[in-house]
Write a protein that holds these residues in place. Structure first.
Motif, short mmCIF file in Angstrom:
data_model
loop_
_atom_site.label_atom_id
_atom_site.label_comp_id
_atom_site.label_asym_id
_atom_site.label_seq_id
_atom_site.Cartn_x
_atom_site.Cartn_y
_atom_site.Cartn_z
N PRO A 1 -23.00 11.28 34.39
CA PRO A 1 -22.51 11.53 35.48
C PRO A 1 -21.57 10.40 36.11
CG PRO A 1 -24.61 10.70 36.07
CD PRO A 1 -24.33 10.88 34.57
N THR A 2 -21.52 9.27 35.54
CA THR A 2 -20.77 8.00 36.17
C THR A 2 -19.46 8.03 35.40
OG1 THR A 2 -22.75 6.81 36.01
CG2 THR A 2 -20.53 5.39 36.18
N VAL A 3 -18.10 7.84 36.18
CA VAL A 3 -16.75 8.08 35.58
C VAL A 3 -16.43 6.58 35.82
CG1 VAL A 3 -14.66 8.71 36.15
CG2 VAL A 3 -16.50 10.46 36.77
N ALA A 4 -16.02 5.88 34.62
CA ALA A 4 -15.99 4.69 34.32
C ALA A 4 -14.28 4.44 34.68
CB ALA A 4 -16.23 4.05 32.99
N LEU A 5 -13.64 5.36 33.92
CA LEU A 5 -12.04 5.47 33.71
C LEU A 5 -11.77 6.88 34.40
CD1 LEU A 5 -10.98 3.19 30.64
CD2 LEU A 5 -10.69 2.63 33.09
N GLU A 6 -10.63 6.92 35.22
CA GLU A 6 -10.13 8.21 35.56
C GLU A 6 -8.54 8.38 35.32
OE1 GLU A 6 -11.66 11.49 38.78
OE2 GLU A 6 -10.87 9.67 39.58
N SER A 7 -8.15 9.05 34.70
CA SER A 7 -6.67 9.60 34.48
C SER A 7 -5.63 8.23 34.36
CB SER A 7 -6.54 10.42 35.80
OG SER A 7 -7.17 11.55 35.80
N VAL A 8 -5.99 7.41 33.31
CA VAL A 8 -5.19 6.11 33.08
C VAL A 8 -3.94 6.37 32.32
CG1 VAL A 8 -5.33 4.02 32.27
CG2 VAL A 8 -6.98 4.68 33.79
N ASP A 9 -2.87 6.21 32.83
CA ASP A 9 -1.75 6.12 32.15
C ASP A 9 -0.86 4.60 31.80
OD1 ASP A 9 -0.91 9.06 31.38
OD2 ASP A 9 -1.08 9.10 33.63
N LEU A 10 -0.94 4.28 30.83
CA LEU A 10 -0.24 2.93 30.55
C LEU A 10 0.36 2.85 29.02
CD1 LEU A 10 -0.28 -0.01 31.50
CD2 LEU A 10 -2.47 -0.35 30.34
N ASP A 11 1.75 2.19 29.59
CA ASP A 11 2.58 1.94 28.43
C ASP A 11 2.73 0.37 28.15
OD1 ASP A 11 3.54 4.45 27.21
OD2 ASP A 11 4.10 4.77 29.37
N ILE A 12 2.47 -0.19 27.01
CA ILE A 12 2.38 -1.51 26.65
C ILE A 12 3.49 -1.53 25.60
CG2 ILE A 12 1.33 -3.69 26.12
CD1 ILE A 12 -1.20 -2.29 27.05
N ALA A 13 4.63 -2.35 25.79
CA ALA A 13 5.70 -2.69 24.80
C ALA A 13 5.21 -3.61 23.63
CB ALA A 13 6.79 -2.93 25.30
N ALA A 14 5.60 -3.40 22.42
CA ALA A 14 5.26 -4.49 21.43
C ALA A 14 5.48 -5.82 21.96
CB ALA A 14 6.07 -4.12 20.13
N GLY A 15 4.70 -6.57 21.69
CA GLY A 15 4.83 -8.11 21.84
C GLY A 15 4.41 -8.35 23.41
N GLU A 16 4.17 -7.44 24.23
CA GLU A 16 3.84 -7.73 25.86
C GLU A 16 2.22 -8.29 25.79
OE1 GLU A 16 5.77 -5.63 29.29
OE2 GLU A 16 4.58 -4.14 27.86
N PHE A 17 2.39 -9.00 26.95
CA PHE A 17 1.07 -9.68 27.29
C PHE A 17 0.67 -8.92 28.46
CE2 PHE A 17 -1.71 -13.44 27.00
CZ PHE A 17 -2.58 -13.27 27.90
N ILE A 18 -0.55 -8.12 28.53
CA ILE A 18 -1.00 -7.39 29.71
C ILE A 18 -2.24 -7.97 30.29
CG2 ILE A 18 -1.50 -4.97 30.50
CD1 ILE A 18 1.73 -5.51 30.09
N ALA A 19 -2.55 -8.50 31.38
CA ALA A 19 -3.49 -8.52 32.00
C ALA A 19 -4.15 -7.59 32.91
CB ALA A 19 -3.42 -9.80 32.76
N LEU A 20 -5.57 -7.45 32.72
CA LEU A 20 -6.24 -6.37 33.63
C LEU A 20 -7.19 -6.70 34.45
CD1 LEU A 20 -7.43 -3.91 30.51
CD2 LEU A 20 -4.98 -3.75 31.96
N VAL A 21 -7.03 -6.74 35.83
CA VAL A 21 -7.72 -7.44 36.80
C VAL A 21 -8.30 -6.41 37.57
CG1 VAL A 21 -6.33 -9.51 36.85
CG2 VAL A 21 -5.92 -7.87 38.29
#
Length: 251
Positions: free
Chosen positions: A16-36
């Motif tokens: 019953p627990t929803v950890a992630l909901e409807s996530v759309d994300l584009d990361i280009a080659a060579g990009e550094f993406i931080a998640l906070v």
């Protein structure tokens, strides 16, 4: 080499627990993406989906247009965990070489890699003879020894003191300038995210949704002096405002 990452309408449920909901994300080659985001908001869950350690309940994840399982089998993923995942019975250089043996990819010369990472003279030492910072450098060297296209990092500096954490963060930025990778980096430290990343993705409390996708306009790698830059101050204030505003709303 590096590859792009694409998430489309990704959700992950655990009963019953929803950890992630409807996530759309584009990361280009060579990009550094931080998640906070707050604890339990799905940051590590998202990283595990990209690493092929878990599967989405709905939606799709692609790396270079391929499913994560395919990219993992091609040995194009590198994973750095919160605590050094070194083998206690192997010397530092043997630990790095073990990754190459398992993946079947020669990648980067193990001894040269350790020297580049500031471990010259420590290549033959056992883990119990290395400091925490040294062990995390071995951990990182092992993660990229096979020269993967994508580097996934789950709070890699959390076990270190503040001084060592900042030192290794700056060191990581310099290393990625010479060995570009597509990086997905989970952290609870807003300053660290802004100092290292091209973009900072801010998550809401669970169920995890993307609140904001914030670009850091200053080019990488950045030095410690960037902390006094007005851009840095404005960005960290904006991100903290988003995080604490959500925390108060959820309380």
């Amino acid at each position: 080499m590096s590859a792009d990452i694409q998430l489309r309408n990704v959700s992950r449920r655990f009963g019953p627990t929803v950890a992630l909901e409807s996530v759309d994300l584009d990361i280009a080659a060579g990009e550094f993406i931080a998640l906070v985001g707050p604890s339990g908001c799905g940051k590590t869950t998202l990283l595990r989906l990209v690493a092929d350690l878990d599967q989405p309940s709905s939606g799709s994840v692609r790396i270079g247009g391929l499913p994560p399982a395919t990219v993992r089998r091609q040995r194009q993923l590198g994973l750095v965990s919160q605590r050094p995942a070194v083998l206690p019975w192997k010397r530092a250089v043997e630990d790095v070489e073990f990754t190459q043996k398992v993946t079947g990819r020669a990648g980067l010369p193990a001894r040269g890699l350790l020297r580049d990472f500031g471990l010259a003279g420590h290549e033959e030492k056992m883990p119990h003879h290395l400091s925490g910072g040294m062990l995390q450098r071995v951990n990182f060297a092992s993660a990229i020894a096979h020269d993967p296209e994508v580097l996934l990092m789950d709070e890699p500096f959390s076990a270190l003191d503040e001084m060592k954490r900042e030192e290794l963060g700056l060191w990581l930025g310099t290393e990625l300038a010479t060995r570009p990778k597509t990086v997905l980096f989970v952290t609870h430290h807003v300053d660290e995210a802004v100092l290292l990343a091209d973009r900072v993705i801010v998550f809401s409390p669970a169920p995890g949704r993307i609140l904001a996708d914030i670009a850091v306009p200053s080019p990488r790698p950045r030095t410690a002096a960037f902390r006094t830059d007005p851009q840095f101050v404005a960005l960290t204030d904006r991100i903290r405002g988003l995080l604490f505003g959500q925390w108060r709303a959820a309380a």
